[in-house]
Design an enzyme around this catalytic site. Structure first.
Site: not given
Ligand code: A3P
Length: 284
Positions: A42, A98, A128
């Site tokens: 996340k 991870h 998140s």
């Molecule tokens: P939120 O849940 O706060 O919106 P991971 O990929 O490590 O699982 O992380 C997911 C988080 O990255 C989510 O945060 C998601 O919205 C955010 N995210 C994914 N793509 C993104 C982008 N292009 N720009 C900004 N945030 C992004």
């Protein structure tokens, strides 16, 4: 679902097997040309993969729109990703993980493979994660934010303690094959982030190509790209309503934390991260 454990670290029971995690640690041979996205879940994993995929194609979105993120940059500790990493012969060397540093493939430490580690404000990681683990059936489900908050501070969440994960990986920050980025810097100046990554990888993009990488990896573009919102498990484990692209902002924790939670979090943070340079954590 609950957890499966490997060397004291809890992994989501939906989708992980301790034998594979152990084999990834002990036997997986990384290649010098590998580029590995490493994060605590996340923290912006999918975003970085999208950027790396687009750097690979010089901004052309064909690949990211036709191949899932899991096939472009498989998670080496998952069954599918482990098999892929062992069997691959050619193709772009993107891999994801991870894993905390103590479980990362041992071969990395004697290779020239490159790791890009993304760190994100842990308060936002917590929020998140709460929305993700609460509404999926991959791991133990929290019943409330307060419960998840407590689990997070204790490290009883998927992939264990954020504090230990970050501490472990930060010990690699002086290595020339490790680049540390922050989600907050990426949000503030994504162009600069892409330039930094290109420099680290020794790649040169024309200004127009860089514009395309930027445009095609924006939050909106990723939200619309089905190939980037895929999680490697059956629908009964992750309902279609749960998206990786949830809000994509910094500071969402402010809409959720109570003053008491903020205080408790900051106390734990100070205690667990003592001794690390404060400039590593520049988000508030
Ligand atoms: P939120 O849940 O706060 O919106 P991971 O990929 O490590 O699982 O992380 C997911 C988080 O990255 C989510 O945060 C998601 O919205 C955010 N995210 C994914 N793509 C993104 C982008 N292009 N720009 C900004 N945030 C992004």
């Amino acid at each position: 679902q609950d957890y499966v454990w490997c060397q004291g670290i809890p992994f989501p029971a939906g989708g992980f097997n301790p034998e594979i995690i152990k084999a990834a640690h002990e036997k997986l041979v990384l290649k010098d040309e590998d580029i590995i996205t490493v994060t605590y879940p996340k923290s912006g994993t999918h975003w970085l993969i999208e950027v790396l995929s687009l750097i690979h194609t010089k901004g052309d979105p064909k690949w990211i729109r036709s191949v899932t993120i899991l096939d472009r940059s498989p998670w080496l500790e998952s069954k599918r990703g482990f098999k892929f990493t062992v069997e691959r012969k050619e193709g772009p060397p993107l891999i994801t993980s991870h894993l905390p540093i103590q479980l990362f493939p041992k071969s990395f430490f004697t290779s020239k493979a490159k790791v890009i580690y993304v760190i994100r404000n842990p308060k936002d990681v917590l929020i998140s994660g709460y929305y993700f683990w609460r509404f999926t059936n991959l791991a133990k489900k929290p019943e409330s934010l307060q419960q998840y908050f407590e689990w997070f501070l204790q490290g009883h969440v998927p992939y264990g303690s954020w504090f230990e994960h970050v501490r472990g990986w930060m010990s690699m920050r002086e290595k020339e094959n490790v680049l540390i980025l922050s989600y907050e810097q990426m949000k503030k100046d994504p162009r600069n982030m892409i330039e930094k990554i290109c420099w680290f990888l020794g790649k040169v993009l024309e200004p127009g190509e860089l514009d395309l990488v930027l445009e095609n990896s924006s939050f909106q573009a990723m939200k619309e790209n089905k190939m980037s919102n895929i999680i490697d498990v059956p629908e009964e484990l992750v309902p279609a309503s749960v998206k990786i692209t949830r809000k994509g902002i910094t500071g969402d924790w402010k809409n959720h934390f109570t003053p008491a939670q903020t205080q408790a979090f900051e106390e734990t943070f100070r205690e667990k991260m003592a001794g690390l340079p404060p400039e590593l954590f520049s988000w508030d």
